[in-house]
Write a protein that holds these residues in place. Structure first.
Motif, short mmCIF file in Angstrom:
data_model
loop_
_atom_site.label_atom_id
_atom_site.label_comp_id
_atom_site.label_asym_id
_atom_site.label_seq_id
_atom_site.Cartn_x
_atom_site.Cartn_y
_atom_site.Cartn_z
N PRO B 137 21.57 -17.01 -0.44
CA PRO B 137 22.90 -17.43 0.02
C PRO B 137 22.87 -18.53 1.10
O PRO B 137 23.86 -19.24 1.28
CB PRO B 137 23.50 -16.14 0.59
CG PRO B 137 22.33 -15.25 0.89
CD PRO B 137 21.29 -15.60 -0.14
N VAL B 138 21.77 -18.67 1.79
CA VAL B 138 21.74 -19.59 2.93
C VAL B 138 20.76 -20.75 2.72
O VAL B 138 21.01 -21.87 3.14
CB VAL B 138 21.37 -18.80 4.21
CG1 VAL B 138 21.08 -19.73 5.36
CG2 VAL B 138 22.49 -17.84 4.59
N VAL B 139 19.64 -20.46 2.09
CA VAL B 139 18.67 -21.53 1.82
C VAL B 139 18.43 -21.67 0.31
O VAL B 139 17.34 -21.96 -0.14
CB VAL B 139 17.31 -21.30 2.55
CG1 VAL B 139 17.46 -21.53 4.04
CG2 VAL B 139 16.76 -19.90 2.28
N GLY B 140 19.49 -21.45 -0.47
CA GLY B 140 19.41 -21.59 -1.92
C GLY B 140 19.37 -23.06 -2.32
O GLY B 140 19.35 -23.96 -1.47
N ARG B 141 19.37 -23.27 -3.63
CA ARG B 141 19.27 -24.65 -4.13
C ARG B 141 20.45 -25.49 -3.66
O ARG B 141 20.32 -26.70 -3.46
CB ARG B 141 19.22 -24.60 -5.67
CG ARG B 141 18.69 -25.85 -6.30
CD ARG B 141 17.23 -26.09 -5.94
NE ARG B 141 16.83 -27.48 -6.19
CZ ARG B 141 16.83 -28.43 -5.25
NH1 ARG B 141 17.21 -28.17 -4.03
NH2 ARG B 141 16.44 -29.66 -5.55
N GLU B 142 21.60 -24.84 -3.49
CA GLU B 142 22.80 -25.60 -3.11
C GLU B 142 22.84 -25.99 -1.64
O GLU B 142 23.73 -26.72 -1.21
CB GLU B 142 24.06 -24.78 -3.46
CG GLU B 142 24.32 -24.73 -4.95
CD GLU B 142 25.31 -23.64 -5.32
OE1 GLU B 142 26.00 -23.13 -4.41
OE2 GLU B 142 25.39 -23.31 -6.51
N SER B 143 21.88 -25.50 -0.88
CA SER B 143 21.88 -25.83 0.56
C SER B 143 21.41 -27.26 0.81
O SER B 143 21.50 -27.75 1.93
CB SER B 143 20.96 -24.85 1.30
OG SER B 143 19.60 -25.09 0.98
N GLY B 144 20.89 -27.89 -0.24
CA GLY B 144 20.43 -29.27 -0.07
C GLY B 144 18.99 -29.37 0.38
O GLY B 144 18.48 -30.46 0.63
N ARG B 145 18.31 -28.25 0.44
CA ARG B 145 16.91 -28.29 0.88
C ARG B 145 16.02 -28.86 -0.23
O ARG B 145 16.42 -28.91 -1.39
CB ARG B 145 16.44 -26.88 1.23
CG ARG B 145 16.45 -25.94 0.06
CD ARG B 145 15.37 -24.89 0.12
NE ARG B 145 15.64 -23.85 -0.85
CZ ARG B 145 15.27 -23.91 -2.13
NH1 ARG B 145 14.64 -24.97 -2.60
NH2 ARG B 145 15.55 -22.92 -2.96
N PRO B 146 14.80 -29.26 0.14
CA PRO B 146 13.86 -29.77 -0.87
C PRO B 146 13.56 -28.69 -1.90
O PRO B 146 13.59 -27.49 -1.60
CB PRO B 146 12.61 -30.09 -0.06
CG PRO B 146 13.08 -30.24 1.36
CD PRO B 146 14.26 -29.34 1.50
N ALA B 147 13.24 -29.10 -3.12
CA ALA B 147 12.90 -28.17 -4.18
C ALA B 147 11.51 -27.58 -3.96
O ALA B 147 10.69 -28.15 -3.23
CB ALA B 147 12.94 -28.89 -5.53
N ILE B 148 11.28 -26.44 -4.59
CA ILE B 148 9.94 -25.84 -4.55
C ILE B 148 9.14 -26.43 -5.70
O ILE B 148 9.52 -26.28 -6.87
CB ILE B 148 10.02 -24.31 -4.67
CG1 ILE B 148 10.84 -23.76 -3.50
CG2 ILE B 148 8.62 -23.69 -4.70
CD1 ILE B 148 11.22 -22.29 -3.68
N ARG B 149 8.06 -27.07 -5.37
CA ARG B 149 7.24 -27.71 -6.41
C ARG B 149 6.62 -26.67 -7.33
O ARG B 149 6.42 -25.51 -6.95
CB ARG B 149 6.12 -28.52 -5.75
CG ARG B 149 6.58 -29.76 -5.03
CD ARG B 149 5.40 -30.48 -4.43
NE ARG B 149 4.72 -29.67 -3.44
CZ ARG B 149 5.06 -29.60 -2.16
NH1 ARG B 149 6.10 -30.28 -1.71
NH2 ARG B 149 4.38 -28.83 -1.33
#
Lengths: 43, 494, 106
Positions: B137-149
């Protein structure tokens, strides 16, 4: 009785007990020569 | 956050707090103490495995539930001991202050925080981590963080370890989970071990910051103008060991595009200094909104594990901690950080316990016409005694509360026979993992903020201590205390 | 005692030879006993530089009356008295006696 005067004292204090420099102050004011002062911190 | 029609002060307030844990049993082996001791053990995996908890056990562990705000400190005091044998059946992963993140997801978070592609994860683990973390909910894909390689094969991991001196990361069952490359071939400050410690610090701080920014009514990430990191990790290279700057790395990762920042160093007392400085930046008018963050200490995982093994109990030092605090201009609601009542261990305070506690506790209160009895709750060292006592390191919070109560006796505020009563009513049991700077008063901050806004608290005092002598540059300790007060409590006096 | 501290104690004891005594400021019985054992009979955990090294140093605690009596009263008041009130002095001294007793029966 142990006489601190003239003794070489290793002062081993602890942060949450009596710190090393406080132990050392007692020893030196009792006439001892403090040769090592350490304070342990276990956290 | 609703604003009330009350005259606001020029004092800063503690607007929001987040506190997070990441459960990392596989990383316990890489803590400083286990790393050294296990070298002498013939079968380290088998030796450690029976003592490593699964996430369920870590999540339902009462002290961890207090840390994320699901359980109160008085409820913990009444909870049956040993806590590790008395789990909380309905314990949630998330609480009002943060969460307890499972290990797989945390590996994903580590990878997402690694901007240099130094951490490689096993393929299956990377897939599991991505699936789980993308839905966070906070560091999901939609948070704008870099993807997990994508992860790599076991062959690639083996080659990195054998040919490029990568640090193997091994699971609790002995399987290879990943490997951390060094940042430079010949730099002792950029080894895989050091970089993993620093990355874990960045990731836990970033998680805490994202939680803070996700609160209803929270500040927009673009409005954060200054971030201070007060974790203890030394980030730098061989020419500037510990040079910094984790704050900026965390701000960048969390999307605080208009922020800058810096690291505040003072051993375990760092957070108190950082909160004071944040308050000063706000009160001085340089910034309206400052965030203080700190990540966890991988080096301190399993610090007392030998005591836990000896007593046939789980290694409870299996979590990394992180926190974030939003310090802002007075909103008329949030607890006031009284910058006129800051307790300072000064150079001349020295090491004599009486002088130290006077400087930290009674002098700052006296300066604003208060005594120790005007403080509802004191947050001092909050290390979980269940972590320290089995290793012969005593009950650190209890010792500190008894010393404070003894000061109250010296100041003739209470009778000597009331020391225990003072400790019980104005102190609390230790519930923090032994994560150094975080265990030093900070874990009560979420509880205090709630108690001072919605609850019955009027005034709390936070005091941190730093063991500066461990760095061998001074014999002095350090300490700093802060008073947090219900908004408006001092309206008539000031 | 931490391993690094053991190394320092060993070095200082070696360098100064006779006349060295250890004065403790430990906060509980267990740490007192462990530290006292370490500087008398050697590291009981067999992990540090003092493992198997019986320095045999005389060891005292600042809470002991015979130490307190040699320190000026105002100094003791400032440096020690508060901790003496807050810590369990009797247990600490019992821990020290236990370590001394164990040392004489080696």
């Amino acid at each position: 009785m142990m006489d601190l005067r003239g003794k070489k004292v290793i002062a081993l204090g602890e942060r949450d007990g009596v710190p090393g420099p406080a132990v050392a102050e007692c020893a030196s004011r009792a006439g001892a020569d403090v040769v090592l002062t350490l304070t342990a911190c276990y956290v | 956050m609703p604003r009330v029609a009350r005259a606001t002060s020029d004092m800063p307030v503690i607007r929001a707090v987040s506190l997070v844990l990441a459960h990392v049993p596989s990383l316990v082996r890489l803590g400083s103490k286990p790393l050294r001791v296990l070298r002498e053990i013939e079968k380290p995996i088998e030796y450690l495995q029976p003592h490593l908890r699964d996430w369920e056990a870590a999540r339902t562990y009462a002290p961890n539930q207090v840390f994320i705000g699901n359980l109160g400190v008085d409820e913990l005091a009444a909870w049956p001991t040993p806590w590790h044998r008395n789990p909380i059946a309905e314990a949630g992963r998330f609480g009002p202050d943060g969460e307890i993140m499972p290990e797989d997801e945390f590996f994903g978070l580590l990878a997402a925080c690694d901007g240099f592609d130094l951490l490689a994860l096993d393929r299956d683990l990377a897939d599991r981590a991505r699936r789980a973390l993308d839905a966070h909910p906070v560091v999901g894909r939609e948070s704008g963080r870099p993807a997990i390689r994508a992860g790599v094969t076991a062959g690639v991991l083996d080659a990195r370890i054998a040919k490029h001196r990568a640090l193997p990361i091994v699971g609790t069952d002995g399987r290879l989970l990943g490997a951390m490359l060094p940042g430079h071939d010949e730099d002792d400050t950029l080894t895989g071990q050091v970089l993993l410690e620093n990355l874990a610090c960045k990731a836990t701080a970033a998680l805490a910051l994202r939680h803070l920014l996700a609160r209803p009514g929270a500040i927009a990430s673009a409005d954060v103008r200054y971030v201070m990191n007060c974790g203890e990790e030394a980030v730098g290279d061989r020419y500037q060991r510990g040079g910094g700057n984790v704050a900026k790395a965390v701000a960048e990762w969390a999307g605080c595009a208009r922020a800058t920042g810096s690291d505040i160093k003072a051993f375990c007392c760092g957070p108190m200094h950082a909160l004071m400085l944040a308050g000063a930046l706000v009160r001085g008018g340089l910034h309206d909104d400052v965030v203080v963050v700190a990540g966890g200490s991988l080096a301190k995982l399993g610090m007392k594990f030998q005591g836990h093994v000896k007593h046939a109990m789980p290694i409870v030092e299996d979590v990394l901690a992180g926190f974030a605090v939003h310090v802002s201009r007075d909103d008329g609601v949030s607890p006031i950080l009284r910058t006129d009542a800051i307790g300072r261990h000064e150079v001349a305070s020295g090491s004599a316990p009486l002088a130290v506690v006077k400087a930290l506790y009674s002098e700052p209160l006296g300066r604003v016409g208060l005594t120790l009895l005007d403080v509802d709750r004191f947050a001092l060292e909050l290390h979980n005694p269940e972590a320290t006592e089995p290793a012969g390191s005593g009950n650190v919070p209890l010792n500190n509360y008894r010393t404070l109560a003894s000061l109250a006796v010296v100041e003739k505020l209470i009778a000597r026979e009331n020391i225990d009563d003072f400790v019980r009513t104005r102190g609390m049991p230790g519930f923090s993992p032994t994560q150094g700077h975080i265990a030093s008063a900070i874990p009560y901050l979420g509880h205090a903020r709630r108690g001072l806004t919605e609850g019955r608290l009027t005034r709390t005092m936070f005091a941190g201590k730093g063991s500066l002598f461990l760095g061998r540059m001074t014999q002095l300790p350090d300490g700093l205390s802060l008073v947090l007060e219900r908004n408006g409590a001092n309206a008539g006096a000031a | 005692m931490g391993l690094e501290d053991q190394a320092a104690v060993k070095r200082v004891a070696d360098e100064h030879g006779s006349g060295v005594v250890v004065l403790l400021g430990t906060p509980d019985a267990e740490s007192t006993q462990t530290l006292a054992q370490t500087v008398v009979a050697g590291d009981p955990s067999y992990a540090g530089p003092l493992a198997g090294v019986p320095l045999g140093l005389p060891v005292f605690h600042v809470f002991e009356p015979e130490v307190r009596d040699q320190v000026p009263a105002d100094v003791y008041e400032a440096q020690v008295a508060l901790m003496e009130m807050s810590l369990d002095r009797d247990a600490i001294l019992a821990g020290l006696r236990e370590a001394r007793r164990a040392a004489t029966t080696i």
